[in-house]
Motif scaffolding. Structure first.
Motif, PDB file in Angstrom:
ATOM      1  N   TRP A  11      -9.371  -1.911   2.419  1.00 13.82           N
ATOM      2  CA  TRP A  11      -8.274  -2.589   1.704  1.00 13.82           C
ATOM      3  C   TRP A  11      -8.839  -3.557   0.661  1.00 13.82           C
ATOM      4  N   ASN A  12      -9.808  -4.337   1.056  1.00 12.83           N
ATOM      5  CA  ASN A  12     -10.388  -5.311   0.121  1.00 12.83           C
ATOM      6  C   ASN A  12     -10.954  -4.615  -1.119  1.00 12.83           C
ATOM      7  N   ALA A  13     -11.655  -3.496  -0.896  1.00  6.05           N
ATOM      8  CA  ALA A  13     -12.273  -2.771  -2.013  1.00  6.05           C
ATOM      9  C   ALA A  13     -11.204  -2.289  -2.987  1.00  6.05           C
ATOM     10  N   MET A  14     -10.115  -1.757  -2.444  1.00 10.68           N
ATOM     11  CA  MET A  14      -9.057  -1.209  -3.308  1.00 10.68           C
ATOM     12  C   MET A  14      -8.328  -2.331  -4.054  1.00 10.68           C
ATOM     13  N   ILE A  15      -8.045  -3.429  -3.363  1.00 11.56           N
ATOM     14  CA  ILE A  15      -7.368  -4.563  -4.020  1.00 11.56           C
ATOM     15  C   ILE A  15      -8.253  -5.106  -5.134  1.00 11.56           C
ATOM     16  N   ASP A  16      -9.542  -5.250  -4.837  1.00  7.75           N
ATOM     17  CA  ASP A  16     -10.466  -5.766  -5.841  1.00  7.75           C
ATOM     18  C   ASP A  16     -10.591  -4.784  -7.008  1.00  7.75           C
ATOM     19  N   GLY A  17     -10.577  -3.471  -6.683  1.00 11.02           N
ATOM     20  CA  GLY A  17     -10.648  -2.452  -7.728  1.00 11.02           C
ATOM     21  C   GLY A  17      -9.501  -2.607  -8.715  1.00 11.02           C
ATOM     22  N   TYR A  18      -8.291  -2.732  -8.191  1.00  9.92           N
ATOM     23  CA  TYR A  18      -7.137  -2.958  -9.072  1.00  9.92           C
ATOM     24  C   TYR A  18      -7.329  -4.233  -9.881  1.00  9.92           C
ATOM     25  N   GLY A  19      -7.828  -5.261  -9.238  1.00 11.02           N
ATOM     26  CA  GLY A  19      -8.023  -6.545  -9.917  1.00 11.02           C
ATOM     27  C   GLY A  19      -8.957  -6.430 -11.105  1.00 11.02           C
ATOM     28  N   THR A  20     -10.132  -5.821 -10.903  1.00  9.33           N
ATOM     29  CA  THR A  20     -11.113  -5.757 -11.993  1.00  9.33           C
ATOM     30  C   THR A  20     -10.635  -4.830 -13.113  1.00  9.33           C
ATOM     31  N   HIS A  21      -9.683  -3.943 -12.796  1.00 14.24           N
ATOM     32  CA  HIS A  21      -9.143  -3.081 -13.848  1.00 14.24           C
ATOM     33  C   HIS A  21      -7.918  -3.704 -14.509  1.00 14.24           C
ATOM     34  N   GLY A  22      -7.584  -4.911 -14.116  1.00 16.21           N
ATOM     35  CA  GLY A  22      -6.461  -5.591 -14.740  1.00 16.21           C
ATOM     36  C   GLY A  22      -5.100  -5.131 -14.240  1.00 16.21           C
ATOM     37  N   HIS A  23      -5.095  -4.399 -13.101  1.00 14.98           N
ATOM     38  CA  HIS A  23      -3.816  -3.966 -12.529  1.00 14.98           C
ATOM     39  C   HIS A  23      -3.387  -4.960 -11.446  1.00 14.98           C
ATOM     40  N   GLY A  24      -3.073  -6.179 -11.903  1.00 16.59           N
ATOM     41  CA  GLY A  24      -2.761  -7.260 -10.972  1.00 16.59           C
ATOM     42  C   GLY A  24      -1.568  -6.968 -10.081  1.00 16.59           C
ATOM     43  N   ARG A  25      -0.524  -6.384 -10.689  1.00 17.74           N
ATOM     44  CA  ARG A  25       0.688  -6.100  -9.906  1.00 17.74           C
ATOM     45  C   ARG A  25       0.388  -5.095  -8.796  1.00 17.74           C
ATOM     46  N   ALA A  26      -0.367  -4.058  -9.154  1.00 19.84           N
ATOM     47  CA  ALA A  26      -0.719  -3.041  -8.161  1.00 19.84           C
ATOM     48  C   ALA A  26      -1.531  -3.672  -7.035  1.00 19.84           C
ATOM     49  N   ALA A  27      -2.412  -4.605  -7.401  1.00 19.88           N
ATOM     50  CA  ALA A  27      -3.226  -5.288  -6.389  1.00 19.88           C
ATOM     51  C   ALA A  27      -2.335  -6.059  -5.427  1.00 19.88           C
ATOM     52  N   LEU A  28      -1.342  -6.769  -5.990  1.00 17.09           N
ATOM     53  CA  LEU A  28      -0.456  -7.569  -5.138  1.00 17.09           C
ATOM     54  C   LEU A  28       0.431  -6.684  -4.259  1.00 17.09           C
ATOM     55  N   GLU A  29       0.883  -5.565  -4.814  1.00 20.80           N
ATOM     56  CA  GLU A  29       1.700  -4.642  -4.019  1.00 20.80           C
ATOM     57  C   GLU A  29       0.901  -4.117  -2.830  1.00 20.80           C
ATOM     58  N   LEU A  30      -0.358  -3.779  -3.102  1.00 18.87           N
ATOM     59  CA  LEU A  30      -1.198  -3.251  -2.033  1.00 18.87           C
ATOM     60  C   LEU A  30      -1.454  -4.321  -0.974  1.00 18.87           C
ATOM     61  N   PHE A  31      -1.625  -5.547  -1.440  1.00 19.93           N
ATOM     62  CA  PHE A  31      -1.833  -6.652  -0.500  1.00 19.93           C
ATOM     63  C   PHE A  31      -0.608  -6.819   0.409  1.00 19.93           C
ATOM     64  N   GLN A  32       0.587  -6.717  -0.206  1.00 22.50           N
ATOM     65  CA  GLN A  32       1.821  -6.803   0.582  1.00 22.50           C
ATOM     66  C   GLN A  32       1.881  -5.705   1.632  1.00 22.50           C
ATOM     67  N   GLU A  33       1.499  -4.494   1.189  1.00 15.70           N
ATOM     68  CA  GLU A  33       1.513  -3.361   2.116  1.00 15.70           C
ATOM     69  C   GLU A  33       0.556  -3.621   3.272  1.00 15.70           C
ATOM     70  N   MET A  34      -0.584  -4.203   2.915  1.00 24.60           N
ATOM     71  CA  MET A  34      -1.583  -4.471   3.939  1.00 24.60           C
ATOM     72  C   MET A  34      -1.055  -5.458   4.986  1.00 24.60           C
TER      73      MET A  34
END
Length: 808
Positions: A505-528
């Motif tokens: 989960w951390n890797a995927m959230i961070d992946g979205y973050g470094t690609h500038g997909h902040g919303r996707a990162a937050l959605e995934l965090f919520q899912e987690m």
DNA sequence: GTCCTTTCCG
């Protein structure tokens, strides 16, 4: 005389009697062989050396062909591992009794190879001798010790046909043999089929479970055994204590401790040692120490448990102290001792002590032990001496998979990705099959290189090796794809995974973050947090905060920073603070960021001031930037990067005198700027460009295409950002800008790939403002997608836009 | 005479 004619029923004390009899036996003749002095000597003979002294006497006495002597000799030769001699004696026996065969077979089981043992067993049966129970028990044990399942099965079948299928001893040996050969189901089946069970057979099945990773079943079986009326003995305890340790069940461990005290078993060194080990593994080092100190007898295993226990619990200083104590007491170290000590040295990064242990292991002849040598490789890698690790690896005669994995991990972790990959290829050339550990080391090396082509190659390898269900390997792949620009591929793999760890989960959230997909990162965090069994840790929050920062989600970032403390009780670390300063600073909330720094409960580090200075440069706040810059230069006066950042801030604000001052300061201290470069990979070759370089074979074409490109994008509205350059004419400024390494790499990419191909480049520093703006226009006029990875994050350029939304 | 047991490299 009458008294000496009596058979010698109890051997006399060995030393004096042995010599006395040796010299008194020669001149007397004897009619009854078993009363002859040389026979008495054979009866008390305890070593091959003594047997060699007696043999001439036996031969001289003329009694060596007497059956009773032959039996004794076969027994002794067998016991001392001289099977050829034992066989010679047997061959001379006229009337061979079954007992002679049995005694020789016992010798084979204990002192010879399984091949020879089986050969003799076959001979024995061919010569018409019926096997007895203990032929099977001995041989089955040897099969177990040698993991020889095939022969074990043969013996099992023969044993049944010989009528021992219900014999407790024989069946217990079968249970044990299957367990040692990792056939736990067979083991259980045999145990269940036993009509009678004794304490030893219960112990055997408990050990079978414990040693095949079924610790829980092992513990349950102890209860069943008590229900069946068997009381656990010291061996039962020694068997299940590792099972408690496995689950960190210190509560059960303590009750076993109490039971051992009541039964008086703590007097036994193996029970106390198993207790020490159990407490260590449960993290209760002080209790372990207490038990250890109270032991009246300690053996090397007790010391090893104690030393390794400390090393495994991060108390490596104490581990080394115990190691030195043990050596001072004159206890001879074993392979396990050395491995524990090497682990402690590695943990401490203490090269000097590591070298001492290296010398010691040679002194004790342990350099032929492959496990010890593998630990040595790991120790040198972790003490930042991959060169020494590689040297030892190179000299190893019998490299195992672990040897390869150790040296590959050493290279991969110490930022030598190419060496790691090269070794990975070499190991396959040498027919060594990589496992999940190998890949978990190699995949981050590919991620470090950030080359999508390599990423797909290693992914293919994972599938071919059937490791695509392994959660550790897949997590590494998710992280790798995100770091190689393939964030969508990363997500597809993430979705395909049946099991996900926190790190996944951390890797995927961070992946979205470094690609500038902040919303996707937050959605995934919520899912987690709402729909997955894993709980976030402080690293998860770091990924979330950094994702907010890269996407300008200031409100969300502040919310999660508060949530992290309030709901989850995590104390923010320096990295969390740095990310928060970055979040506020980049959004232009510089005063807030500065106040945030002032209110930190710890001394702010370079990450915090670095984020502050970067933000001040973007938003041209020289006053706060200077404060942050000065703090940085105090903390890290040798790091050229901060001087450059400070100078760039002044340049952006056109404060040329200040720029000159910083540069002078750098010069005086002899600090060099880390030169910027950009890499692009085409067809297995990495091309590296520096600003203004002309050494590429296609240099002429690259500059020609670039010149045309500049005209095209200017026509589309691009305005060169010449603010940060001064003291030259405008056309020179333009020339300086247009020869930046990013632009050279893109131009090369354009002329070397088919139209429409995505271009992916990587810059070692942050991408420059003018290049960022130019790349947007390039993506527009050429219709190409351009992916840029810089030291901070990814920028996806498409149709004149960047995924960072000009926010970085 | 025979069956069961403690520390262990990446």
């Amino acid at each position: 005389m009458a008294s000496t004619l009596k058979p010698c029923s109890s051997p006399l004390p060995a030393k004096s009697s042995f010599n006395d009899r040796l010299y008194s036996s020669q001149s007397v003749s004897w009619h009854r062989p078993h009363t002859h002095p040389s026979f008495s000597l054979l009866e008390i003979c305890s070593s091959m050396k003594e047997l060699n002294q007696i043999l001439p006497l036996v031969i001289k006495s003329g009694l060596s062909d007497q059956p009773i002597f032959q039996a004794k000799l076969i027994g002794l030769f067998s016991r001392f591992g001289r099977l050829p001699q034992a066989t010679l004696v047997l061959d001379r026996v006229a009337e061979k009794t079954d007992e002679l065969y049995h005694s020789l077979l016992k010798g084979h089981a204990h002192n010879s190879t399984l091949d020879d043992g089986f050969l003799f067993f076959t001979r024995m049966r061919l010569e018409g001798v019926q096997p007895v129970v203990y032929n099977f028990t001995y041989l089955l044990k040897t099969c177990g010790d040698n993991f020889d399942l095939a022969r074990g099965k043969v013996l099992h079948a023969l044993m049944i046909t010989s009528g021992y299928g219900s014999n407790v001893f024989a069946m217990t040996a079968v249970v044990n043999m299957y367990a040692k050969c990792r056939q736990i189901n067979e083991s259980k089946k045999m145990f269940d089929s036993m009509p009678q069970k004794d304490l030893v057979s219960w112990n055997a099945i408990i050990a079978a479970y414990a040693q095949n990773g079924l610790s829980g079943t092992a513990l349950h079986t102890v209860i069943s055994m008590q229900q069946e009326g068997e009381r656990p003995d010291s061996i039962t305890l020694v068997t299940i204590l590792p099972a408690c340790a496995d689950f960190k069940f210190s509560k059960i461990g303590k009750s076993i401790h109490a039971y051992a005290m009541r039964a008086g078993f703590v007097m036994l060194v193996n029970v106390s040692t198993a207790l020490v080990d159990m407490y260590s593994k449960c993290g209760l080092l002080d209790t372990a120490r207490l038990v250890f100190d109270r032991m009246s007898v300690k053996n090397v295993v007790s010391w090893n448990s104690m030393i390794d226990g400390h090393a495994q619990n991060g108390r490596s200083e104490e581990a080394m102290k115990l190691f030195r104590m043990m050596m001072d007491k004159g206890v001879k170290p074993t392979d396990v001792t050395i491995m524990a000590a090497l682990g402690a040295c590695a943990d401490l990064g203490d090269l000097d002590q590591g070298r001492l242990v290296h010398k010691l292991l040679i002194e004790y002849g342990l350099q032929s032990d492959i496990s010890v040598m593998n630990s040595l490789i790991a120790m040198y890698s972790r003490c930042r001496r991959v060169d020494l690790a590689a040297e030892i690896f190179g000299n190893l005669k019998n490299k195992t998979l672990v040897s390869w994995n150790s040296v590959i991990l050493g290279y991969a972790q110490k930022a030598y990705p190419y060496e790691a990959l090269k070794l990975f290829c070499n190991m396959r050339k040498e027919n060594m099959k990589p496992d999940s550990f190998t890949l978990v080391s190699v995949i981050p090396a590919v991620a470090y290189l950030s080359i999508l082509h390599h990423a797909k190659w290693i992914h293919g390898y994972v599938i071919r090796s059937c490791l695509h269900k392994n959660v550790y390997v897949m997590t590494a792949l998710v992280d790798m794809y995100a770091k190689c620009g393939g964030v969508n591929i990363a997500r597809r793999l993430f979705d395909m995974m049946e099991e996900r760890h926190l790190i996944t989960w951390n890797a995927m959230i961070d992946g979205y973050g470094t690609h500038g997909h902040g919303r996707a990162a937050l959605e995934l965090f919520q899912e987690m947090i709402h729909r997955s069994p894993v709980k976030p840790n402080n690293v998860t929050f770091l990924c979330v905060l950094s994702a907010c920062s890269h996407s300008g989600l200031v409100g969300e970032g502040l919310h999660y920073f508060a949530l992290m403390k309030k709901d989850y009780g995590f104390e923010p670390s320096m990295e969390h603070y740095g990310t928060m300063v970055d979040l506020l600073g980049r959004a232009g909330r510089l005063e807030e960021a500065w106040n945030f720094i002032q209110e930190m409960p710890m001394e702010p580090g370079t990450s915090v001031y670095g984020a502050m200075l970067g933000a001040c440069k973007i938003h041209q706040n020289v006053e706060l930037g200077e404060k942050a810059g000065n703090a940085l230069l105090k903390l890290e006066p040798e790091d050229g990067g901060y001087y450059v950042l400070l100078a760039n801030m002044y340049a952006t604000a056109s404060m040329w005198n200040e720029v000159a001052k910083v540069r002078k300061n750098m010069e005086n201290k002899g600090i060099k700027k880390n030169p910027g470069f950009t890499c692009i990979q085409l067809k297995n070759k990495v091309h590296t460009f520096y600003s203004g370089c002309t050494n590429h074979p296609l240099s002429r074409e690259i500059y020609k295409r670039l010149e045309k490109l500049m005209d095209e994008i200017k026509a589309a509205g691009y305005v060169p950002d010449t603010n940060s350059i001064h003291d030259v004419e405008d056309d020179v400024k333009m020339q300086l800008l247009s020869s930046h390494s990013e632009k050279l790499a893109i131009s090369f990419g354009l002329i070397s790939t088919a139209p429409g191909t995505t271009i992916q480049i990587r810059k070692n520093l942050r991408v420059c403002g003018d290049c960022h703006s130019a790349t947007k226009f390039i993506s527009l006029v050429t219709g190409r997608e351009i992916i840029v990875r810089d030291m901070q994050r990814f920028h996806h350029f498409k149709d004149g836009q960047c995924s960072c939304g000009d926010y970085w």
